[in-house]
Design an enzyme around this catalytic site. Sequence first.
Site, mmCIF file in Angstrom:
data_model
loop_
_atom_site.group_PDB
_atom_site.id
_atom_site.type_symbol
_atom_site.label_atom_id
_atom_site.label_comp_id
_atom_site.label_asym_id
_atom_site.label_seq_id
_atom_site.Cartn_x
_atom_site.Cartn_y
_atom_site.Cartn_z
ATOM 1 N N ASP A 22 -51.637 64.399 -27.940
ATOM 2 C CA ASP A 22 -52.633 66.095 -28.857
ATOM 3 C C ASP A 22 -52.814 66.445 -28.028
ATOM 4 O OD1 ASP A 22 -54.295 63.169 -29.105
ATOM 5 O OD2 ASP A 22 -54.676 64.760 -28.948
ATOM 6 N N ASP A 62 -56.191 67.902 -29.033
ATOM 7 C CA ASP A 62 -57.827 67.592 -29.649
ATOM 8 C C ASP A 62 -57.854 68.873 -30.922
ATOM 9 O OD1 ASP A 62 -59.756 66.148 -29.018
ATOM 10 O OD2 ASP A 62 -60.946 68.034 -27.819
HETATM 11 N N1 ADE Z 1 -57.054 59.295 -27.315
HETATM 12 C C1 ADE Z 1 -55.924 60.705 -27.665
HETATM 13 N N2 ADE Z 1 -56.314 61.329 -28.668
HETATM 14 C C2 ADE Z 1 -57.522 61.652 -27.694
HETATM 15 C C3 ADE Z 1 -57.836 62.739 -28.396
HETATM 16 N N3 ADE Z 1 -57.490 63.581 -28.859
HETATM 17 N N4 ADE Z 1 -59.123 62.743 -27.704
HETATM 18 C C4 ADE Z 1 -60.265 61.272 -27.218
HETATM 19 N N5 ADE Z 1 -59.505 60.017 -26.843
HETATM 20 C C5 ADE Z 1 -57.701 60.452 -27.007
#
Ligand code: ADE
Length: 292
Positions: free
Chosen positions: A227, A229
């Site tokens: 992703d 974030d």
């Molecule tokens: N693991 C997968 N995506 C994440 C994110 N955006 N923040 C922290 N850990 C993650």
Amino acid sequence: VLDAWTGPTPLLGVIGGSGLYRLDSIAPVAEVNISTPWGAPSSPITIAKTAAGNHVAFLARHGRDHAILPSNVPNLANIAALKHLGVRAILAFSAVGSLREEIAPKDFVIPSQIIDRTKGVRRASFFGFGDEENVVAHAGFGDPFCEILRPHVAQVVKQTLAEHNKDVSVHEGKTVVCMEGPQFSTRAESLMYRAWGGDIINMSVLPEAKLAREAEISYVLIATATDYDAWRPASAAVNVAEVMESLKANVEASNKVTTTLLDAIYPRVGEDGEAVKAIKDSMKWSIMTKSS
Ligand code: ADE
């Protein structure tokens, strides 16, 4: 499930992160339950044999049913159990969020640096507690990943994915931010991590990498992006549904990668392997306490 493993020493350990609860690409030969002075590891350890006949030890970081939160992972037991089996190098997989436009979901990242946002929350050392209460040791951690194995891992991952998954890019030399969780970051935090120089973010690389260093086990992280974030103004902030969607593709790619990677790396972790020589006895020079 065995209580001990008496077969060939698994010189390589694999720690599976979210989605990677077993290795589909290589044949399991045994399941071992190991107890350590720091309790039980996250899951029984699977001993598996590669096509070339090399033995590896696989551990699911969050348990096989994904029932262990990142903050509750028994990291000391996990590293101690792998050390007990004779593991000399760990390839650790982890799902991560991307803090950079050019690192797209489903891409692989072999990072070279870490920013610790779990300090003081998680126990991060074998020293200073229990039998080691009064042993003062300061392990070198300037280069938190094995600088010898890292480029080889990156090269094999690149080559394997170029053959099988042409749309996946592999990034090197990046910085992973390790945050506490379990909640994902706010948009402000996500922007701050970018300003700090973070490229990807997870909740699991620490204290795992620190404990591996203290145990004199070479350690490389293979991160798979799920992703973007929360920093992108026009996109929704990350949620579990988004992470799950990318995970499936990442797990298939990770299994392809391990098929070639384990045998490619194995010669470097033997007794005379360069990676082993680099870390062996490193802790001997890290203890400041006078021996009586
Ligand atoms: N693991 C997968 N995506 C994440 C994110 N955006 N923040 C922290 N850990 C993650």
